[in-house]
Motif scaffolding. Sequence first.
Motif, PDB file in Angstrom:
ATOM      1  N   SER B 296      -8.057  -5.690  -1.050  1.00  0.00           N
ATOM      2  CA  SER B 296      -8.545  -6.953  -1.609  1.00  0.00           C
ATOM      3  C   SER B 296      -9.813  -7.333  -0.871  1.00  0.00           C
ATOM      4  N   SER B 349      -4.167 -12.285   2.623  1.00  0.00           N
ATOM      5  CA  SER B 349      -5.092 -12.094   1.514  1.00  0.00           C
ATOM      6  C   SER B 349      -4.773 -13.088   0.409  1.00  0.00           C
ATOM      7  N   TRP B 350      -5.761 -13.348  -0.445  1.00  0.00           N
ATOM      8  CA  TRP B 350      -5.534 -14.252  -1.569  1.00  0.00           C
ATOM      9  C   TRP B 350      -6.448 -13.873  -2.714  1.00  0.00           C
ATOM     10  N   SER B 351      -6.074 -14.271  -3.889  1.00  0.00           N
ATOM     11  CA  SER B 351      -6.905 -13.913  -5.039  1.00  0.00           C
ATOM     12  C   SER B 351      -8.042 -14.923  -5.151  1.00  0.00           C
ATOM     13  N   GLU B 352      -9.127 -14.474  -5.720  1.00  0.00           N
ATOM     14  CA  GLU B 352     -10.311 -15.307  -5.841  1.00  0.00           C
ATOM     15  C   GLU B 352     -10.039 -16.635  -6.543  1.00  0.00           C
TER      16      GLU B 352
END
Lengths: 269, 360, 266
Positions: B296, B349-352
């Motif tokens: 990611s 982590s993370w999504s946009e």
Amino acid sequence: MPIIVWQLAFFVGPVLFMVAMSFFLVKNYRMTEAFEFVNWAKMFSKGYFWSSYWHTVWIATISTLCAMCLAFPAAFALAFKASENTRRWAIFFLIIPFFTSYLVRTFSWFVILSESGVVNAILGTVGLGPYTMLNTHIGTLVGYMTLTLPLVVILQTVTMANIDRTLIEAARNLGCKPLAVIWRVILPLSKAGFIIAAVFCFILSFGDFVAPFYLGGSQEPTLPILILDTTKSGQQWPRAAVIAVVMMATLFTLAFTAIAIAYRKRSTS
Amino acid sequence: MTKNLVVFDKIHKSFGNFVAVEEMNFDIKEGEFIAIMGPSGCGKTTTLRMLAGLDAPSSGEILINDQVMNDVKPHERDTPLVWQSLALFPFLTARENVEFGLKMRGVEKAERKKRALNWLDKLGILEFQDRDISTLSGGQKQRVALARSLVMEPKMLLLDEPLSALDAHLVIRMQSVLTQLQKELGITFVYVTHSQSEAFAMADRVVIMSKGEIAQIGSPRDIYREPANQFVAEFVGRNNILSGTVESVEHNRAKLNTPSGDFFVEVKAGQLTERDSASFVISADLVHLSAGEPDSKNTVACQLISEEFVGSMVTLFLENASGHEFKVQMQERELSKLELDLAKPIWLSWSECSAHVLGC
Amino acid sequence: MKKDGLLNVVLGGYVVLVFLFIFAPIFFSIVFSFNSQRFPTIPLGEFSTEWYVKILDDPDILEAALNSLIVSFSTAILATLLGFCTAYSDFRYNFRFKGPYLALILLPPTIPLIIMALAMLAWFSKIGISGQLWSIVFAHSVLTAPFAMAIIRLRLNQMDPDLESAAWNLGGTEWATMRHVIFPFCKPAIISAMCLTAAVSFDEFAVSWFVSGLNKTIPVVILEIVQGNIDPQVNAIGTFVFLISITLVVLAQVFFIGRQHKKSSS
């Protein structure tokens, strides 16, 4: 505000009028309004006025010292040794004499202290006496104590009971001996309360005429007795007013100084 | 379209030199449950007191039912308040307390009693009607205070931190009592609180205040997911905030340089341009964890600092190489499924699209 | 530990001594009032109520007693009203000259009574209201109002300041709030204040003596009897006076402390 009008009419009015009156003249036994310093000059030139003034200051001071010292052990016990409940009851009982006739209590002392009175009768059984207590300073002081002791005990007790106990425990914890705790922790913490108690005690003794008159025999008249004599016998109200104004000035000076000391904060090192 | 019951028009309130409320503009709709929330001293209680007429605005107008209320005395208003201190009259019984307002309005005795008993019954405290206030428990007093205000049958009820004196388990109970009452009666509730959980659990809309100004107004969900600014993001809590400068913007996608690394965020057209400084937040519950570096763009390697359990939820506090703190919230059950070695570095982590860019 | 025990005993004994000193005059005054001898001494003479019979037959004393009752009752009402208004205005409002305003009301007890007596006498004769019962009442109301103020102010301190706002919020006007909230809340304090001001007024002699003229009150009569000779009548009067004062003080305390828990359950 009607309260202000009321207080002006019946408190400020009389006091200011009395101050004004000290400048009035007396002609042919009648008071005339004027602005003369005659009364002030007359009073200040009289030897008996000054001796009486210092005598009153002195005996009121002695009375204050006595009351403060006599009250302290009792107040200490009530504040630190007694339970909350006992303390409340004790204060309740100490309030009672404050609202009961001082005059009757004084008269009662007169009987108790007289040469054939209760105290001498008790002392007589162990072969002492009889002592003369009436018409002496002892008599006067007993009267003053009757008036002031309950109030002083109350004020001292309340002051000391309000001290944060952890401060005392902290002092002990830091190695302070019991007597040193009183001297170094309790007294400094109760300074304000004690000064106020002393000031009240002084004011009461300074202004009382009953004890010195009936129990002290008024051989050395105090200022209140002088006021009484000048007002009740001759029509010399202006002269009495002079004495009263001098007394008030003395008391206010004392009270303000004492309060300033009591609430002084050390702002700079 | 529901009608506006209350309008605050440029309200300003100061006490001496202290400005309590500044330039306040907002409205309260008929029948809604609105919560005003903020740290102590933010002006929320003053706002409520102005509604009840207990404090007068220094400037601006307050309208209730399209009527300017500035000069209407407290006792001429129909705005009963439930006090933080409850302010029950200690010399009256529970029922006499409830009757008080009716008595002031000149309602006749028998009618007064009937209405008071009706409300005491509705709130389940009928049996305590003749008790002295001091003999009631916290929850019972709470109900007397509610009954005392509701018996007036107001269009709007004001509540000033009414649950702050109660035990935690009673708070949850009273919350459901309050929301149910509000639905049943269909009247407006204006609820002041410093507690996020109370506001979010009950209110249709939340007003967040800071230093006398409104920081954000919106539904609990909007405020939680899309805080308007850094203050709200921090106040709502459990958010990770990262600040940096914009390196490039293309196709509603911005790249930010931050001390913790470079990250991509979704932006609206024209929201950010190159070399802007900007901040974005990621809710703690939208962060994923993994033992190895994930595939990611938005990832940070962290070391675990501490954990905090509340019920079945766990919050992890982590720190990256540059010393920035991150919070991650998840079900305890999910965490154990991941079988992480908490002593080794953990990848976040993370999504946009879960990153939300803050206004200034 | 043992030393501490001894110290406690000594301190306890000392407290008892102080109380003995304070209550001895009251005690002996009551004892001697029932003593038959003309000059009260120990050993006591026979039990007798002759002094009581004597004072109850004396029209002057009875008139003085009536005067005293009128004065102390009127004073209680006036002083408590003054005290309540002052206490409430101090509680509720903040204004510029609040310090001097409070001083104006609280100062009188710090001035010796003999001075107040002289000042009142001079002022009252100047404005022409001297020598009446009312002059004593006016003077006493000023002297005792601070006590009433202090008691009522303490009670107001215990009041949740929101209570008043709560009453307005529920539709109470200023007056209705005063009547239905402030007044009931302060009621115990108001009753104690009335008892205490009545007690103080009932015992005050210096000011009464100066301004009363021919309308003597009980303390003035005592003062005049005591001047010069020993008369056990004073003990009998004194016992009555104590009874009245103590009743008032006890009532005051009961109302002030004891009213907290009235109806504890339904």
